[in-house]
Design an enzyme around this catalytic site. Structure first.
Site, PDB file in Angstrom:
ATOM      1  N   LEU A  69       0.984  -0.962  -0.543  1.00 49.67           N
ATOM      2  CA  LEU A  69      -0.047  -0.415  -0.223  1.00 49.67           C
ATOM      3  C   LEU A  69       1.465   1.270   0.250  1.00 49.67           C
ATOM      4  O   LEU A  69       0.271   2.324  -0.828  1.00 49.67           O
ATOM      5  CB  LEU A  69      -0.729  -0.074   1.081  1.00 49.67           C
ATOM      6  CG  LEU A  69      -1.645   1.263   1.302  1.00 49.67           C
ATOM      7  CD1 LEU A  69      -2.414   1.285   0.164  1.00 49.67           C
ATOM      8  CD2 LEU A  69      -2.929   1.493   2.701  1.00 49.67           C
ATOM      9  N   HIS A  92       6.057  17.399   6.529  1.00 49.12           N
ATOM     10  CA  HIS A  92       4.859  16.191   6.140  1.00 49.12           C
ATOM     11  C   HIS A  92       3.851  16.305   5.036  1.00 49.12           C
ATOM     12  O   HIS A  92       3.530  15.807   4.406  1.00 49.12           O
ATOM     13  CB  HIS A  92       4.076  15.152   7.217  1.00 49.12           C
ATOM     14  CG  HIS A  92       5.341  14.907   8.032  1.00 49.12           C
ATOM     15  ND1 HIS A  92       5.732  14.892   9.186  1.00 49.12           N
ATOM     16  CD2 HIS A  92       5.483  13.751   8.409  1.00 49.12           C
ATOM     17  CE1 HIS A  92       6.220  14.868  10.042  1.00 49.12           C
ATOM     18  NE2 HIS A  92       6.487  13.500   9.126  1.00 49.12           N
TER      19      HIS A  92
END
Length: 750
Positions: free
Chosen positions: A17, A692
């Site tokens: 994933l 991030h």
């Protein structure tokens, strides 16, 4: 006995994933190709559990990023700024998780915080006044039907409304109480819909019940579930984890739940609660198998515990994991390099399924094999380390002189400008950096070539920072794979897995090392890299370069810890090892040393009454022990990120660091008021932009953040920096962001 699994790892046995998602972000595959990978991963997980004989298997525990974010979409809790981008549902989902920057718009990501006492991070839901709760259970229905098509009858798993609302952020005039009734109605409709799909059970996760509850909290839970359970036609499992429900146990028994899931691993009062009352015609899902650690279960102890549970619970008892298996690696089968004498002690997610089945069936052959594991000591103790810890004195934990005197000495020593700029440590880990490190590990790159390559990267990194104009430099950490694993590789007592990856957030996976035995430093770890970096700076700017270390509490909290000694003893062992490294850096002329404690809050007990006795009374001293022997001229930094630090802000000040950098950009700088209210003495650098997210913050955006900081923090104590390390970012965006950061600092100084 029947068996239940709360949730299963979703990234796949080989992080499928993660890689598919990153390809999608890069535009290399389509949304449908990403969805196809997800369907295959879900199918594999369901069939794995079915073939292991698990009776209660979850659907809807999968997510492309985070289940709390999924719940936001299920309820329509999508702030207007993300809707305004007019993206697809999937891309809106990722914009909320990662931020978004294009000609369609520029938005930052939603805040991200630690999920209770784990290293998993959740996306904090945001309610603005435009939110209108509307149920969209498409995802839950599709995944339930997928499982059914593969011959697997599942319980539909959702985050509960109480936990969702308690962990949400409300930005407008409307507050929690204004959304609770419609939220409850949405869940009531979900129950009816799930019944129409053919589901027999729905699992509603309410881990927030293990936190301290006020009367207002109790009233909220009651009001929600009076609506949700009204005229229900489906069996409801109320699932808790990460602790006990001591504040609400008796009340829980009064609700029309068909199953109640309780944690007997971390819930230290759970067994005692059982003795105060029980519930007929209700299945107790007994969380007796640890979902957070990798050691094999002691069948004899667990079997005895189950007998006690059964003798106190009037209804049926099912064996369950203590929490979702999301927090452990996928399977031991992927470990090809560790000795079988080590692997035989491990049980990852897939192996825990076998353990559940063995316990449920009272498999005597398995019990006999299991007993043999626990009949002898797994590892011998190191008497020298034990003696060092036993002989520690009070003064070993106190740095001299006191903070104010050190601060004055350091101001004179470094002569830094107002609002000094720095980064948290790491720089982008480009493909050539990873290839060099991988080649060295495999033996295809010689040590000489490995060192030369890293020295070249360090020199370039120092030159880049000097060109940008940063005030305190870092060496870039090109030699490091992970901030914990790298140190563990140089410590005796640690062992390392090959593929024991665990999801931390989104596509970010970590591979925690394993504390196997007593810990000590084998050799100097960072000294030569730091000396080389400082020599590069000395040729030109003569600016200080930080020595970069990971603190003992974070090393422990981001490892799989031993279960045969206390966490306190493990932390002190690691602290003594890192202390040696700190003193060696100081001797080598490194004048600023950063000791990261990013995970300080991670194992903080969820109940406030347990904070000191069970954690803070050894976690803070462990950090003090690391730096207490330093000279006053040596400036000690630390860094913390993605946790609720406000409740322990006074304890953080007691760490007696000289400078601390916080993640703050994704929490809207909420920590600033707490710093002011508590007269925080340590110099501080609240992160001014989110690393991030791939977006580049503007100079104006950073200036505005700093101006806000100045209203709470004395400007003589304020640093300007990103909110975390930069290794996951690209080079182009990193350079652009740091140039804007320095420009903002100069503008604020002027």
């Amino acid at each position: 006995m029947k068996t239940s699994v709360i949730g299963f790892p979703r990234v796949g046995a080989n992080r499928e994933l993660k890689f598919a998602s990153e390809k999608y972000f890069a535009g290399k595959i389509t949304a449908e190709e990403l969805q196809a990978t997800a369907r295959e991963l879900r199918k594999n997980a369901w069939l794995l559990q079915k073939n292991a004989g698990i009776d209660f298997i979850s659907s809807n525990d999968f997510s492309f990023y985070d289940n709390m974010l999924d719940t936001s979409f299920m309820l329509g809790v999508i702030p207007q700024r993300y809707k305004a981008l007019c993206l697809s549902k999937l891309d809106t989902f990722f914009a909320m998780a990662r931020g978004y920057q294009s000609d369609k718009g520029d938005v930052t990501a939603l805040p991200m915080k630690k999920w209770f006492n784990t290293n998993y991070h959740y996306i904090v839901p945001e309610f603005d006044d435009s939110v209108d709760i509307q149920l969209d259970d498409t995802k839950a229905q599709e995944e339930y039907n997928e499982a059914k098509a593969h011959g697997v009858q599942t319980k539909v798993d959702v985050i509960g409304p109480y936990t969702f609302l308690k962990l949400s952020h409300f930005t407008g005039s409307k507050q929690l109480k204004d959304f609770s009734a419609k939220t409850a109605e949405a869940y009531k409709q979900l129950l009816a819909n799930a019944k129409s799909w053919g589901a027999e059970w729905i699992q509603i996760d309410e881990p927030a019940l293990v936190l301290d509850m006020t009367d207002e909290d109790k009233a909220l839970f009651s009001d929600l579930y009076k609506i949700i359970l009204e005229n229900k036609q489906i069996k409801v499992l109320l699932q808790t984890y990460f602790g006990d429900v001591r504040d609400y146990y008796k009340e829980l028994l009064s609700f029309d739940f068909d199953g109640i899931g309780l944690d007997f691993v971390e819930g230290k009062e759970t067994l005692n609660l059982l003795k105060t009352g029980t519930k007929e015609n209700c299945t107790l899902f007994a969380g007796v198998l640890c979902g957070k650690n990798i050691w094999k279960n002691n069948y004899a102890k667990t079997s005895a515990l189950l007998e006690t549970i059964q003798s106190n619970w009037k209804g049926e008892v099912a064996i369950s994991t203590s929490c979702s298996l999301l927090h452990v690696p996928y399977t031991v089968k992927n470990e090809q390099k560790l000795d079988q004498n080590i692997l035989k002690y491990f049980a990852f997610a897939e192996e825990k399924l076998t353990e559940l089945s063995d316990l449920a069936a009272n498999n005597q052959k398995a019990f006999a094999e299991n007993k043999a594991l626990f009949e002898t000591e797994r590892v011998a103790k190191n008497s020298d380390i034990a003696s060092k810890i036993a002989n520690l004195k009070k003064e070993d934990f106190v740095r001299q002189p006191a903070f104010a005197e050190r601060e004055a000495i350091q101001k004179k020593e470094f002569q830094l400008p107002l609002f000094p700029t720095t980064t948290i440590g790491s720089f982008p880990q480009t493909q050539d950096v990873r290839a060099n490190r991988s080649g060295f590990k495999k033996g295809t790159v010689s040590k000489e070539d490995y060192v030369k390559f890293n020295q070249k990267k360090i020199a370039e990194c120092i030159a880049l920072q000097e060109e940008i104009g940063l005030d305190v430099l870092v060496h870039g950490e090109f030699e490091r794979n992970d901030m914990v694993e790298y140190f563990g590789e140089n410590l005796d007592g640690y062992i390392f897995t090959q593929n024991a990856w665990v999801q931390s957030y989104g596509t970010r996976c970590v591979k925690p090392p394993v504390v196997w035995g007593d810990v000590s430093r084998r050799n100097p770890i960072t000294v030569e890299w730091s000396k080389f970096a400082q020599s590069c700076a000395d040729k030109n700017s003569k600016k200080p370069v930080k020595g970069m270390l990971t603190g003992p509490v974070t090393i422990l909290n981001w490892s799989f810890p031993r279960e045969d000694i206390s966490l306190k003893e493990s932390a002190y062992q690691i602290a003594l090892a890192i202390r040696e490294e700190v003193l060696d850096l100081e001797k080598a002329g490194i004048r600023i040393i950063q000791i990261d404690e990013a995970a300080l809050k991670e194992k903080l007990p969820l109940r406030k009454e347990d904070w000191h006795s069970e954690y803070l009374d050894w976690a803070i001293p462990a950090f003090n022990l690391v730096h207490s022997g330093c000279k006053p001229q040596t400036q000690i930094h630390t860094h913390m990120c993605y946790s609720e630090f406000i409740p322990i802000i006074k304890n953080i000040d007691d760490m007696d660091a000289d400078v601390i950098t916080f993640e703050a950009s994704r929490s809207n700088l909420e920590i600033l008021k707490a710093l002011k209210d508590n007269n925080f003495r340590t110099e501080v650098g609240p992160g001014v932009y989110d690393i991030h997210s791939p977006r580049v913050p503007s100079v104006e955006e950073i200036v505005n953040a700093v101006e806000k900081m100045k209203t709470y923090i004395p400007q003589s104590k304020l640093w300007i920096n990103p909110d975390c390390g930069l290794k996951t970012r690209g080079e182009t965006e990193t350079v652009a962001s740091l140039k804007n950061l320095v420009a903002a600092a100069k503008q604020v100084r002027n």
